[in-house]
Design a protein around this motif. Structure first.
Motif, PDB file in Angstrom:
ATOM      1  N   VAL A 109     -23.295  -7.088 -64.793  1.00 58.17           N
ATOM      2  CA  VAL A 109     -24.609  -7.466 -65.813  1.00 58.17           C
ATOM      3  C   VAL A 109     -25.570  -8.626 -64.926  1.00 58.17           C
ATOM      4  O   VAL A 109     -26.550  -8.553 -65.018  1.00 58.17           O
ATOM      5  N   PHE A 110     -24.760  -9.656 -64.770  1.00 58.75           N
ATOM      6  CA  PHE A 110     -25.356 -10.848 -64.212  1.00 58.75           C
ATOM      7  C   PHE A 110     -25.388 -10.951 -62.692  1.00 58.75           C
ATOM      8  O   PHE A 110     -25.807 -11.935 -62.275  1.00 58.75           O
ATOM      9  N   GLY A 111     -25.002  -9.807 -62.028  1.00 59.71           N
ATOM     10  CA  GLY A 111     -25.559  -9.713 -60.605  1.00 59.71           C
ATOM     11  C   GLY A 111     -24.249 -10.628 -59.832  1.00 59.71           C
ATOM     12  O   GLY A 111     -24.746 -11.227 -58.823  1.00 59.71           O
ATOM     13  N   ILE A 112     -23.101 -10.720 -60.402  1.00 53.66           N
ATOM     14  CA  ILE A 112     -21.937 -11.606 -59.720  1.00 53.66           C
ATOM     15  C   ILE A 112     -21.252 -10.774 -58.498  1.00 53.66           C
ATOM     16  O   ILE A 112     -20.780  -9.827 -59.104  1.00 53.66           O
ATOM     17  N   PRO A 113     -21.546 -10.853 -57.615  1.00 54.81           N
ATOM     18  CA  PRO A 113     -20.806  -9.901 -56.412  1.00 54.81           C
ATOM     19  C   PRO A 113     -19.308  -9.973 -56.700  1.00 54.81           C
ATOM     20  O   PRO A 113     -18.680 -11.067 -56.565  1.00 54.81           O
ATOM     21  N   SER A 114     -18.736  -9.054 -56.587  1.00 52.52           N
ATOM     22  CA  SER A 114     -17.259  -9.031 -56.699  1.00 52.52           C
ATOM     23  C   SER A 114     -16.552  -9.114 -55.308  1.00 52.52           C
ATOM     24  O   SER A 114     -17.260  -8.556 -54.331  1.00 52.52           O
ATOM     25  N   GLN A 115     -15.491  -9.311 -55.037  1.00 52.68           N
ATOM     26  CA  GLN A 115     -14.849  -9.541 -53.989  1.00 52.68           C
ATOM     27  C   GLN A 115     -13.285  -8.979 -53.937  1.00 52.68           C
ATOM     28  O   GLN A 115     -12.753  -9.022 -54.916  1.00 52.68           O
ATOM     29  N   SER A 116     -13.198  -8.254 -52.785  1.00 53.68           N
ATOM     30  CA  SER A 116     -11.991  -7.499 -52.551  1.00 53.68           C
ATOM     31  C   SER A 116     -10.690  -8.456 -52.065  1.00 53.68           C
ATOM     32  O   SER A 116     -11.045  -9.441 -51.415  1.00 53.68           O
ATOM     33  N   HIS A 117      -9.491  -8.126 -52.693  1.00 50.19           N
ATOM     34  CA  HIS A 117      -8.303  -8.784 -52.151  1.00 50.19           C
ATOM     35  C   HIS A 117      -8.144  -8.472 -50.778  1.00 50.19           C
ATOM     36  O   HIS A 117      -8.539  -7.369 -50.359  1.00 50.19           O
ATOM     37  N   LYS A 118      -7.638  -9.478 -49.921  1.00 51.92           N
ATOM     38  CA  LYS A 118      -7.597  -9.231 -48.681  1.00 51.92           C
ATOM     39  C   LYS A 118      -6.238  -8.249 -48.303  1.00 51.92           C
ATOM     40  O   LYS A 118      -5.548  -8.065 -49.350  1.00 51.92           O
ATOM     41  N   ALA A 119      -6.357  -7.480 -47.349  1.00 48.88           N
ATOM     42  CA  ALA A 119      -5.534  -6.483 -46.924  1.00 48.88           C
ATOM     43  C   ALA A 119      -4.118  -7.037 -46.909  1.00 48.88           C
ATOM     44  O   ALA A 119      -3.555  -8.159 -46.619  1.00 48.88           O
ATOM     45  N   TYR A 120      -3.048  -6.147 -47.613  1.00 48.43           N
ATOM     46  CA  TYR A 120      -1.696  -6.633 -47.629  1.00 48.43           C
ATOM     47  C   TYR A 120      -1.215  -6.604 -46.412  1.00 48.43           C
ATOM     48  O   TYR A 120      -1.242  -5.689 -45.552  1.00 48.43           O
ATOM     49  N   ALA A 121      -0.634  -7.700 -46.082  1.00 52.35           N
ATOM     50  CA  ALA A 121       0.336  -7.625 -44.710  1.00 52.35           C
ATOM     51  C   ALA A 121       1.840  -7.540 -44.887  1.00 52.35           C
ATOM     52  O   ALA A 121       2.439  -7.460 -46.025  1.00 52.35           O
ATOM     53  N   VAL A 169      -7.270 -24.433 -69.225  1.00 50.43           N
ATOM     54  CA  VAL A 169      -7.070 -25.367 -67.891  1.00 50.43           C
ATOM     55  C   VAL A 169      -6.265 -24.458 -67.090  1.00 50.43           C
ATOM     56  O   VAL A 169      -6.277 -24.235 -65.840  1.00 50.43           O
ATOM     57  N   SER A 170      -5.281 -23.711 -67.606  1.00 53.51           N
ATOM     58  CA  SER A 170      -4.285 -23.022 -66.622  1.00 53.51           C
ATOM     59  C   SER A 170      -4.903 -21.998 -65.867  1.00 53.51           C
ATOM     60  O   SER A 170      -4.948 -21.662 -64.864  1.00 53.51           O
ATOM     61  N   GLN A 171      -5.918 -21.229 -66.889  1.00 52.94           N
ATOM     62  CA  GLN A 171      -6.558 -19.823 -66.047  1.00 52.94           C
ATOM     63  C   GLN A 171      -7.313 -20.247 -65.078  1.00 52.94           C
ATOM     64  O   GLN A 171      -7.698 -19.564 -64.269  1.00 52.94           O
ATOM     65  N   PHE A 172      -8.206 -21.528 -65.475  1.00 58.72           N
ATOM     66  CA  PHE A 172      -9.263 -21.944 -64.469  1.00 58.72           C
ATOM     67  C   PHE A 172      -8.589 -22.253 -63.147  1.00 58.72           C
ATOM     68  O   PHE A 172      -9.134 -21.866 -62.415  1.00 58.72           O
ATOM     69  N   ILE A 173      -7.477 -23.071 -63.265  1.00 59.91           N
ATOM     70  CA  ILE A 173      -6.827 -23.415 -62.069  1.00 59.91           C
ATOM     71  C   ILE A 173      -6.152 -22.109 -61.189  1.00 59.91           C
ATOM     72  O   ILE A 173      -5.932 -21.872 -60.097  1.00 59.91           O
ATOM     73  N   PHE A 174      -5.734 -21.283 -61.985  1.00 61.32           N
ATOM     74  CA  PHE A 174      -4.932 -20.069 -61.595  1.00 61.32           C
ATOM     75  C   PHE A 174      -6.139 -19.256 -60.893  1.00 61.32           C
ATOM     76  O   PHE A 174      -5.921 -18.668 -59.789  1.00 61.32           O
ATOM     77  N   ALA A 175      -7.269 -19.231 -61.262  1.00 57.69           N
ATOM     78  CA  ALA A 175      -8.402 -18.434 -60.608  1.00 57.69           C
ATOM     79  C   ALA A 175      -8.708 -19.328 -59.274  1.00 57.69           C
ATOM     80  O   ALA A 175      -8.846 -18.707 -58.425  1.00 57.69           O
ATOM     81  N   LEU A 176      -8.714 -20.641 -59.183  1.00 59.87           N
ATOM     82  CA  LEU A 176      -9.168 -21.248 -58.262  1.00 59.87           C
ATOM     83  C   LEU A 176      -8.109 -21.071 -57.160  1.00 59.87           C
ATOM     84  O   LEU A 176      -8.281 -21.028 -55.980  1.00 59.87           O
ATOM     85  N   ALA A 177      -6.797 -20.901 -57.508  1.00 61.31           N
ATOM     86  CA  ALA A 177      -5.756 -20.734 -56.443  1.00 61.31           C
ATOM     87  C   ALA A 177      -5.914 -19.213 -55.708  1.00 61.31           C
ATOM     88  O   ALA A 177      -5.208 -19.048 -54.791  1.00 61.31           O
ATOM     89  N   HIS A 178      -6.723 -18.555 -56.173  1.00 58.95           N
ATOM     90  CA  HIS A 178      -7.008 -17.173 -55.388  1.00 58.95           C
ATOM     91  C   HIS A 178      -8.214 -17.370 -54.452  1.00 58.95           C
ATOM     92  O   HIS A 178      -8.496 -16.192 -54.019  1.00 58.95           O
ATOM     93  N   GLY A 183     -11.751 -15.263 -51.545  1.00 55.75           N
ATOM     94  CA  GLY A 183     -13.181 -15.696 -51.268  1.00 55.75           C
ATOM     95  C   GLY A 183     -13.389 -16.758 -52.167  1.00 55.75           C
ATOM     96  O   GLY A 183     -12.975 -17.021 -53.286  1.00 55.75           O
ATOM     97  N   SER A 184     -14.640 -17.651 -52.006  1.00 57.27           N
ATOM     98  CA  SER A 184     -14.967 -18.638 -52.820  1.00 57.27           C
ATOM     99  C   SER A 184     -16.100 -18.525 -53.975  1.00 57.27           C
ATOM    100  O   SER A 184     -16.746 -19.401 -54.141  1.00 57.27           O
TER     101      SER A 184
END
Length: 237
Positions: A109-121, A169-178, A183-184
């Motif tokens: 709805v807000f036009g935020i592009p989604s990012q795919s997880h990098k391929a599993y190695a 706090v936990s969920q915000f930092i957990f999100a940044l860890a991804h 992607g950023s």
């Protein structure tokens, strides 16, 4: 005492550390904080094809920190599931599906592009083993991320407020860890990872049992890697 609990919580057990039960010494607090920081850094280290090593480090660093802080008494946070927990697991999976769907819809709805997880190695079996191990670390990482803010805010805003702050706090930092995996795009990470996975810490707060939140997380992620699982089954059979 029960007035300090949310209505959805089981009151037989409580979250450790925040109210001095068990008491957290300065050295234990430092170890807990360092374990949290080191675990956060692991996703940003390039491991190449050594995804299993990455998963093991992601699991054992927070596990050792929590084990030390609890004097080895991991039964404070890991307990054998009971029959009633089956209902919680089912409701949890349905809730994750709904919350993830809502978060994805808001992003669109807000036009935020989604990012795919990098391929599993790695091979299918390595991917499956890595997922099983790493998710233990993720649940411990989020647990530490909840209790650390609670320790410093409990006296000022009470137990309920401290839990809310801890989860945010936990969920915000957990999100940044991804960032390294997705992607950023911080807005997308906060929505799809931070808010999208908020059911897992809520399950822990309800049960005070990481085993249950881990099982819900594991089942959910296994649904996401079904092609890998089917690929392994094809190789085996």
């Amino acid at each position: 005492m029960e007035n300090d609990y949310f209505r959805f919580e089981d009151t037989e057990h409580d979250i450790p550390f925040y109210n001095g039960n068990p008491k957290l010494s300065s050295s234990k607090l430092i170890v807990l904080f360092l374990g949290f920081c080191l675990t956060f850094c692991i996703p940003f280290i390039e491991f190449g094809d050594m995804v299993l090593l990455k998963a093991i480090l992601s699991c054992f660093i927070p596990l050792i920190a929590v084990w030390y802080s609890l004097d080895g008494n991991l039964s404070e946070i890991f307990r054998k599931p009971e029959k009633n927990d089956i209902k919680i697991i089912i409701i949890g999976l349905i809730s994750v599906f709904l919350v993830m769907g809502i978060a994805t819809l808001i992003a669109k709805v807000f036009g935020i592009p989604s990012q795919s997880h990098k391929a599993y190695a790695g091979t299918p079996i390595i991917t499956i083993l890595s997922t099983i191990i790493q998710l233990v670390g993720e649940e411990l990482f989020k647990f530490i991320g909840i209790v650390l803010p609670m320790i410093f805010t409990y006296k000022y805003i009470g137990r309920k407020g401290a839990i809310i702050v801890g989860i945010i706090v936990s969920q915000f930092i957990f999100a940044l860890a991804h960032i390294s995996a997705y992607g950023s795009n911080i807005a997308d990470l906060i929505l799809t990872i931070g808010i999208g996975s908020i059911v897992f810490p809520l399950i822990y707060v309800k049960t005070k049992n990481i085993t249950i939140s881990y099982l819900v997380h594991l089942i959910w992620d296994f649904i996401g890697i079904l092609p890998v699982i089917f690929g392994l089954a094809t190789l085996l059979f």
